[in-house]
Write a protein that holds these residues in place. Structure first.
Motif, short mmCIF file in Angstrom:
data_model
loop_
_atom_site.label_atom_id
_atom_site.label_comp_id
_atom_site.label_asym_id
_atom_site.label_seq_id
_atom_site.Cartn_x
_atom_site.Cartn_y
_atom_site.Cartn_z
N UNK A 1 -1.95 5.08 4.25
CA UNK A 1 -2.25 5.52 5.61
C UNK A 1 -1.85 6.99 5.76
N UNK B 1 -1.53 5.71 12.84
CA UNK B 1 -1.74 5.45 11.41
C UNK B 1 -3.21 5.13 11.17
N UNK C 1 -7.33 1.17 0.24
CA UNK C 1 -6.49 0.01 0.00
C UNK C 1 -6.95 -0.71 -1.25
N UNK D 1 -6.53 -4.65 -3.34
CA UNK D 1 -6.09 -6.04 -3.31
C UNK D 1 -5.69 -6.54 -4.69
N UNK E 1 -12.43 1.64 0.34
CA UNK E 1 -12.30 2.76 1.26
C UNK E 1 -11.87 2.28 2.64
N UNK F 1 -10.94 3.89 6.76
CA UNK F 1 -11.71 4.62 7.76
C UNK F 1 -11.74 6.14 7.56
N UNK G 1 1.75 7.57 4.36
CA UNK G 1 2.56 6.38 4.14
C UNK G 1 1.83 5.41 3.22
N UNK H 1 0.30 -10.74 1.94
CA UNK H 1 -0.86 -11.38 2.57
C UNK H 1 -1.34 -10.66 3.81
N UNK H 2 -0.94 -9.42 4.01
CA UNK H 2 -1.30 -8.59 5.15
C UNK H 2 -0.68 -9.05 6.46
N UNK I 1 3.56 -5.88 6.53
CA UNK I 1 3.48 -4.74 5.64
C UNK I 1 4.85 -4.13 5.44
N UNK J 1 6.53 -0.62 4.34
CA UNK J 1 6.15 0.78 4.22
C UNK J 1 7.18 1.57 3.43
N UNK J 2 6.69 2.59 2.74
CA UNK J 2 7.57 3.57 2.15
C UNK J 2 8.06 4.55 3.21
#
Lengths: 113, 111
Positions: free
Chosen positions: B35, B43, B48, B50, B57, B59, B90, B96-97, B100, B102-103
């Motif tokens: 992101x 964000x 992404x 899987x 891709x 947005x 980020x 499994x979404x 999330x 994050x770093x």
């Protein structure tokens, strides 16, 4: 167009009060909605997830409601503390299948002594 | 403890240069995301994955690419950096979404 709206204005409240943050969305039918906390210079941290068939979810001092008719979620922090000061983001599954999250712009909360 | 790390934390580069931002997770998650976060936009999803060799891709993917050669890493490459790509980036991973991780982010400045 699809939108997720959070109050862009900062919310200032007094310690001990309940903070209520709003997340409104249009043109989505999300399977679930999530709330994250973000501190300055850090990545977001997951707080709560609420599914479309759940009206309310609680975790310690946090409570989230989800009204799919109004297309709105409310995030409450009871007995707020200065340590709760942060930006809070809502995120929706915008594909209906749990494949991708779209985030709101966040609301900054400041809890004052 | 499992974690997700991004490097570098700060990067300054010049317009036109190729830049790669690293993301490494030890959660063993299949799903990984990049992101960017800008004032007023929140964000926004860039790319992404899987799983290994899977990339998709988001947005705002123009000017960015990713590759996934193993489970742990999803590097983000800016092919030819532009000033519009100045942002905080980020990386995140998820089983499994539904949650999330994050770093800490990479602050990138393109001059």
């Amino acid at each position: 167009s699809q939108k997720i709206e959070q109050n862009s204005e900062a919310l200032n409240i007094q310690e001990g009060k309940t903070a209520t943050l709003t997340c409104n969305y249009t043109n989505y039918s999300p399977a679930y909605l999530q709330w994250y906390r973000q501190d300055p210079g850090r990545g977001p941290v997951f707080l709560l997830l609420i599914r479309e068939n759940e009206k309310e979810k609680r975790k310690e001092r946090l409570k989230v409601t989800f009204d799919t008719t109004l297309k709105q979620s409310l995030f409450h922090i009871t007995a707020s503390q200065p340590a709760d000061s942060a930006t809070y983001l809502c995120a929706l599954d915008t594909t209906g299948g749990g494949n991708k999250l779209t985030f709101g712009t966040g609301t900054q909360l400041k809890v004052e002594l | 403890d499992a974690e997700i790390t991004q490097s570098p934390r700060h990067k300054i580069t010049e317009t036109g240069r190729q830049v790669t931002l690293a993301c490494h997770q030890t959660w063993n998650h299949n799903n990984m995301f990049w992101y960017r976060q800008d004032l007023g936009h929140g964000l926004r999803l860039i790319h992404y994955s899987y799983g290994v060799h899977d990339t998709n891709k988001g947005e705002v993917s123009d000017g960015y690419s990713v590759s996934r050669s193993n489970t742990e890493d999803l590097p983000l490459t800016l092919e030819s950096a532009a000033s519009s790509q100045t942002s905080v980036y980020f990386c995140a991973s998820s089983e499994n979404n539904e949650k999330l991780f994050f770093g800490s982010g990479t602050q990138l400045s393109v001059l």
